[in-house]
Motif scaffolding. Structure first.
Motif, PDB file in Angstrom:
ATOM      1  N   VAL A  37       5.117  -7.049  -2.180  1.00  0.00           N
ATOM      2  CA  VAL A  37       6.076  -7.285  -0.511  1.00  0.00           C
ATOM      3  C   VAL A  37       5.455  -8.352   0.237  1.00  0.00           C
ATOM      4  CG1 VAL A  37       7.555  -6.666   1.328  1.00  0.00           C
ATOM      5  CG2 VAL A  37       7.712  -5.260  -0.706  1.00  0.00           C
ATOM      6  N   ALA A  38       3.731  -7.945   0.343  1.00  0.00           N
ATOM      7  CA  ALA A  38       2.970  -8.404   1.577  1.00  0.00           C
ATOM      8  C   ALA A  38       2.398  -9.707   0.889  1.00  0.00           C
ATOM      9  CB  ALA A  38       2.292  -7.305   1.799  1.00  0.00           C
ATOM     10  N   MET A  39       2.636  -9.589  -0.374  1.00  0.00           N
ATOM     11  CA  MET A  39       1.895 -10.885  -0.881  1.00  0.00           C
ATOM     12  C   MET A  39       3.181 -12.309  -0.946  1.00  0.00           C
ATOM     13  SD  MET A  39      -0.582  -9.479  -4.273  1.00  0.00           S
ATOM     14  CE  MET A  39      -0.575 -10.975  -4.723  1.00  0.00           C
ATOM     15  N   THR A  40       4.031 -11.596  -1.104  1.00  0.00           N
ATOM     16  CA  THR A  40       5.363 -13.053  -0.882  1.00  0.00           C
ATOM     17  C   THR A  40       5.431 -13.018   0.608  1.00  0.00           C
ATOM     18  OG1 THR A  40       6.007 -11.514  -2.267  1.00  0.00           O
ATOM     19  CG2 THR A  40       7.544 -12.510  -0.805  1.00  0.00           C
ATOM     20  N   ALA A  41       4.870 -12.344   1.605  1.00  0.00           N
ATOM     21  CA  ALA A  41       5.209 -12.686   2.796  1.00  0.00           C
ATOM     22  C   ALA A  41       4.039 -14.215   2.723  1.00  0.00           C
ATOM     23  CB  ALA A  41       4.800 -11.613   3.893  1.00  0.00           C
ATOM     24  N   HIS A  42       2.947 -13.599   2.651  1.00  0.00           N
ATOM     25  CA  HIS A  42       1.610 -14.516   3.006  1.00  0.00           C
ATOM     26  C   HIS A  42       1.548 -15.552   1.604  1.00  0.00           C
ATOM     27  CE1 HIS A  42       0.220 -11.155   4.913  1.00  0.00           C
ATOM     28  NE2 HIS A  42       0.319 -10.451   4.009  1.00  0.00           N
ATOM     29  N   THR A  88      10.292 -11.879  -5.044  1.00  0.00           N
ATOM     30  CA  THR A  88       8.731 -11.166  -5.213  1.00  0.00           C
ATOM     31  C   THR A  88       8.230 -11.632  -6.152  1.00  0.00           C
ATOM     32  OG1 THR A  88      10.079  -9.408  -5.926  1.00  0.00           O
ATOM     33  CG2 THR A  88       9.283  -9.149  -3.970  1.00  0.00           C
ATOM     34  N   ALA A  89       9.470 -11.604  -7.660  1.00  0.00           N
ATOM     35  CA  ALA A  89       9.496 -12.375  -8.586  1.00  0.00           C
ATOM     36  C   ALA A  89       8.759 -13.607  -8.330  1.00  0.00           C
ATOM     37  CB  ALA A  89      10.800 -12.188  -9.688  1.00  0.00           C
ATOM     38  N   SER A 136      14.180  -1.332  -2.238  1.00  0.00           N
ATOM     39  CA  SER A 136      12.916   0.004  -1.807  1.00  0.00           C
ATOM     40  C   SER A 136      11.530  -1.370  -1.587  1.00  0.00           C
ATOM     41  CB  SER A 136      13.135   0.742  -3.237  1.00  0.00           C
ATOM     42  OG  SER A 136      14.564   1.664  -3.344  1.00  0.00           O
ATOM     43  N   PRO A 137      11.639  -1.540  -1.053  1.00  0.00           N
ATOM     44  CA  PRO A 137      10.298  -2.107  -0.729  1.00  0.00           C
ATOM     45  C   PRO A 137       9.158  -1.749  -0.937  1.00  0.00           C
ATOM     46  CG  PRO A 137      11.523  -3.056   1.060  1.00  0.00           C
ATOM     47  CD  PRO A 137      12.489  -2.280   0.066  1.00  0.00           C
ATOM     48  N   GLN A 138       9.514  -0.497  -0.050  1.00  0.00           N
ATOM     49  CA  GLN A 138       8.136   0.413   0.436  1.00  0.00           C
ATOM     50  C   GLN A 138       8.033   1.460  -1.017  1.00  0.00           C
ATOM     51  OE1 GLN A 138      10.953   0.927   0.720  1.00  0.00           O
ATOM     52  NE2 GLN A 138      11.479   3.011  -0.944  1.00  0.00           N
ATOM     53  N   GLY A 139       8.742   1.388  -1.668  1.00  0.00           N
ATOM     54  CA  GLY A 139       7.973   2.199  -3.093  1.00  0.00           C
ATOM     55  C   GLY A 139       8.696   1.024  -4.371  1.00  0.00           C
ATOM     56  N   PHE A 195      -5.638   7.696   6.112  1.00  0.00           N
ATOM     57  CA  PHE A 195      -5.916   6.262   6.540  1.00  0.00           C
ATOM     58  C   PHE A 195      -7.172   5.941   7.817  1.00  0.00           C
ATOM     59  CE2 PHE A 195      -1.757   7.214   6.315  1.00  0.00           C
ATOM     60  CZ  PHE A 195      -0.656   6.238   5.342  1.00  0.00           C
ATOM     61  N   GLU A 196      -7.946   5.195   6.890  1.00  0.00           N
ATOM     62  CA  GLU A 196      -9.025   4.544   8.421  1.00  0.00           C
ATOM     63  C   GLU A 196      -8.983   2.913   8.689  1.00  0.00           C
ATOM     64  OE1 GLU A 196     -13.964   3.100   7.381  1.00  0.00           O
ATOM     65  OE2 GLU A 196     -13.167   4.694   5.655  1.00  0.00           O
ATOM     66  N   THR A 197      -8.619   1.826   7.276  1.00  0.00           N
ATOM     67  CA  THR A 197      -8.391   0.422   7.497  1.00  0.00           C
ATOM     68  C   THR A 197      -7.107   0.311   7.046  1.00  0.00           C
ATOM     69  OG1 THR A 197     -11.082   0.512   8.002  1.00  0.00           O
ATOM     70  CG2 THR A 197      -9.836  -1.636   7.306  1.00  0.00           C
ATOM     71  N   PHE A 198      -6.312  -1.517   8.072  1.00  0.00           N
ATOM     72  CA  PHE A 198      -5.196  -1.164   7.394  1.00  0.00           C
ATOM     73  C   PHE A 198      -5.430  -2.773   7.293  1.00  0.00           C
ATOM     74  CE2 PHE A 198      -1.115  -0.833   4.610  1.00  0.00           C
ATOM     75  CZ  PHE A 198      -1.552   0.592   4.457  1.00  0.00           C
ATOM     76  N   THR A 199      -4.972  -3.510   6.432  1.00  0.00           N
ATOM     77  CA  THR A 199      -4.909  -5.495   6.581  1.00  0.00           C
ATOM     78  C   THR A 199      -2.646  -5.068   6.320  1.00  0.00           C
ATOM     79  OG1 THR A 199      -3.986  -5.697   3.858  1.00  0.00           O
ATOM     80  CG2 THR A 199      -6.489  -5.829   5.003  1.00  0.00           C
ATOM     81  N   PRO A 200      -2.656  -6.677   6.463  1.00  0.00           N
ATOM     82  CA  PRO A 200      -1.178  -6.789   6.201  1.00  0.00           C
ATOM     83  C   PRO A 200      -0.692  -6.615   5.394  1.00  0.00           C
ATOM     84  CG  PRO A 200      -1.742  -8.838   7.917  1.00  0.00           C
ATOM     85  CD  PRO A 200      -3.295  -8.204   7.366  1.00  0.00           C
ATOM     86  N   GLY A 201      -0.843  -5.984   4.396  1.00  0.00           N
ATOM     87  CA  GLY A 201      -0.890  -5.265   3.043  1.00  0.00           C
ATOM     88  C   GLY A 201      -1.344  -4.444   2.395  1.00  0.00           C
ATOM     89  N   ALA A 202      -2.304  -4.004   2.759  1.00  0.00           N
ATOM     90  CA  ALA A 202      -3.078  -3.681   1.927  1.00  0.00           C
ATOM     91  C   ALA A 202      -3.957  -1.967   2.859  1.00  0.00           C
ATOM     92  CB  ALA A 202      -4.292  -3.746   1.528  1.00  0.00           C
TER      93      ALA A 202
END
Length: 418
Positions: free
Chosen positions: A100-105, A210-211, A287-290, A333-340
């Motif tokens: 989902v995040a890659m699609t947004a980017h 996404t496809a 279900s974009p979350q999973g 959780f320690e570090t988060f990017t916009p999607g990873a």
């Protein structure tokens, strides 16, 4: 349903064709680590802690290890026994968020949307944080879990419902960490909202978006809620299970009806039809979350693609124990990017190896797909069901549970040999 008990003999016979170990051009140095990794996976499944388990390791885009054991279908007696393989698609839980995040980017790179634009007015009623009513909320914040949200009890809506039906005053975290953008709390619902934003920006359904933008260009036969997945691959998919105490395995997701179906597996009510769905009205529908269905091989390819996208690797949030500035969930959780999610080398489940990717936990499944940039390698793993003892957190790292401990150990052994 009657549970199915597996002996070592029946297990090994039933999955004899399911295991693949690829060590092309590296046979000698990888032989001993690969044998040890295979044994860990076999012993995990034979322990009856999980119905199936698998691990894929790639380096420089090539598979160097792939092993799967156990039953993809039939562990609960719901279908004829079918072996779990590295090619068996399954509901990969939150690993889906990377697609989902890659699609947004990619849409942002084309100028189709601005991930830093204020999205509050995209919803009706508007998406207003009651603690900070004047603060903008952006797609970047949704993708990095910094929008000030926390999951309501239910964060999905069946067709023909609207995303806004799920809005409540309690879906906002307390204001302790400041306005949206200032603090982190992992929230699946944020990806449902992101799905709505992506659909509104393009006028297309999330599964098709996404496809088109990510999955097809990678050559992957995968899709959200089985959308677009070939019937042949879908029939060989893996069911997800759980087991309470000493009971039998119970189907949690993708039983025979879903695996033999041809339409996307979405929630509907009141006779609603997918053909009548208006994109942008229900971002949770696919279900974009999973809800992405993908195999271990697919997950590894997805992790590599995510790590090669600069927009997916720039941290938005890092946990500050002196702050604190977010909910690290006991250092999960320690570090988060916009999607990873990033595990830095000094705090990684594989000591000394930085990992970029995502974990998944839902419906009995524990999964993960990560790229190790210093090794130019990927790991993708999953167990398709978990007994209660298997859900216990491992002392080795907060992201590891007893059921995935052997898979992490196998991955560590293999990466150390590179």
């Amino acid at each position: 349903m009657t549970g199915m008990r597996l002996s070592r003999r029946s297990l090994m016979a039933g999955v004899a064709g399911a295991a693949l170990t690829a060590c092309a051009h590296r046979a000698d140095p990888m032989r001993i680590p690969a044998a040890a990794a295979r044994r860990r996976i076999e012993d995990l499944v034979y322990s009856a802690m999980v119905p199936a388990a698998g691990l894929v390791v790639r380096q420089r885009g090539e598979v160097i290890f792939a092993q799967a054991q156990g039953l993809a279908q039939g562990a609960a007696g719901e279908a004829d026994p079918a072996p779990f393989t590295p090619d068996a698609p399954m509901r990969i839980a939150s690993v889906s968020k990377m697609a989902v995040a890659m699609t947004a980017h990619r849409l942002a790179a084309k100028g189709a949307l601005d991930i830093d634009a204020d999205i509050r007015a995209a919803f009706s009623p508007p998406l207003i944080n009651p603690h900070f009513p004047d603060a903008p909320i952006t797609l970047r914040q949704l993708l990095s879990h910094t929008a000030g949200l926390e999951d309501p009890e239910v964060y999905w809506q069946p067709l023909p419902g609207r995303t806004e039906t799920l809005f409540t005053q309690t879906m906002w975290r307390t204001p302790d960490w400041g306005p949206p953008g200032a603090g982190f709390r992992y929230a699946n619902f944020g990806y449902g909202l992101a799905g709505a934003i992506l659909e509104q920006a393009t006028g297309d359904r999330l599964d098709r978006l996404t496809a088109r933008e990510v999955l097809a260009p990678l050559g992957l036969d995968i899709g959200f809620n089985w959308s677009g997945v070939s019937s042949r691959k879908r029939r060989h998919g893996a069911t997800l299970y759980s087991r309470e105490a000493e009971g039998s395995w119970q189907v949690q997701a993708d039983g025979p009806t879903n695996l033999t179906g041809s339409d996307p597996a979405i929630l509907t009510e009141d006779g609603a039809r997918l053909a009548d769905y208006v994109p942008g009205t229900n971002g949770t529908l696919f279900s974009p979350q999973g809800g992405l269905r993908a195999s271990l091989h697919d997950m590894a390819i997805l992790a590599r693609a995510a790590a090669q996208d600069p927009a997916m690797t720039r941290p938005v949030w890092r946990f500050d124990p002196a702050g604190p500035n977010g909910d690290d969930e006991q250092l999960y959780f320690e570090t988060f990017t916009p999607g990873a999610q990033i595990h830095e080398a000094n705090a990684s489940p594989i000591p000394g190896v930085k990992l970029i990717g995502h974990h998944g936990e839902a419906y009995g499944l524990y999964s993960g797909a990560f790229h190790a940039p210093t090794l130019d390698a990927e790991i993708a793993f999953a167990v398709t069901g978990t007994s209660v003892p298997g859900m216990e957190r491992s002392p080795h790292h907060p992201v590891i549970v007893k059921a995935t401990e052997p898979l992490w150990a196998a991955a560590e052994t293999l990466l150390a040999a590179l």
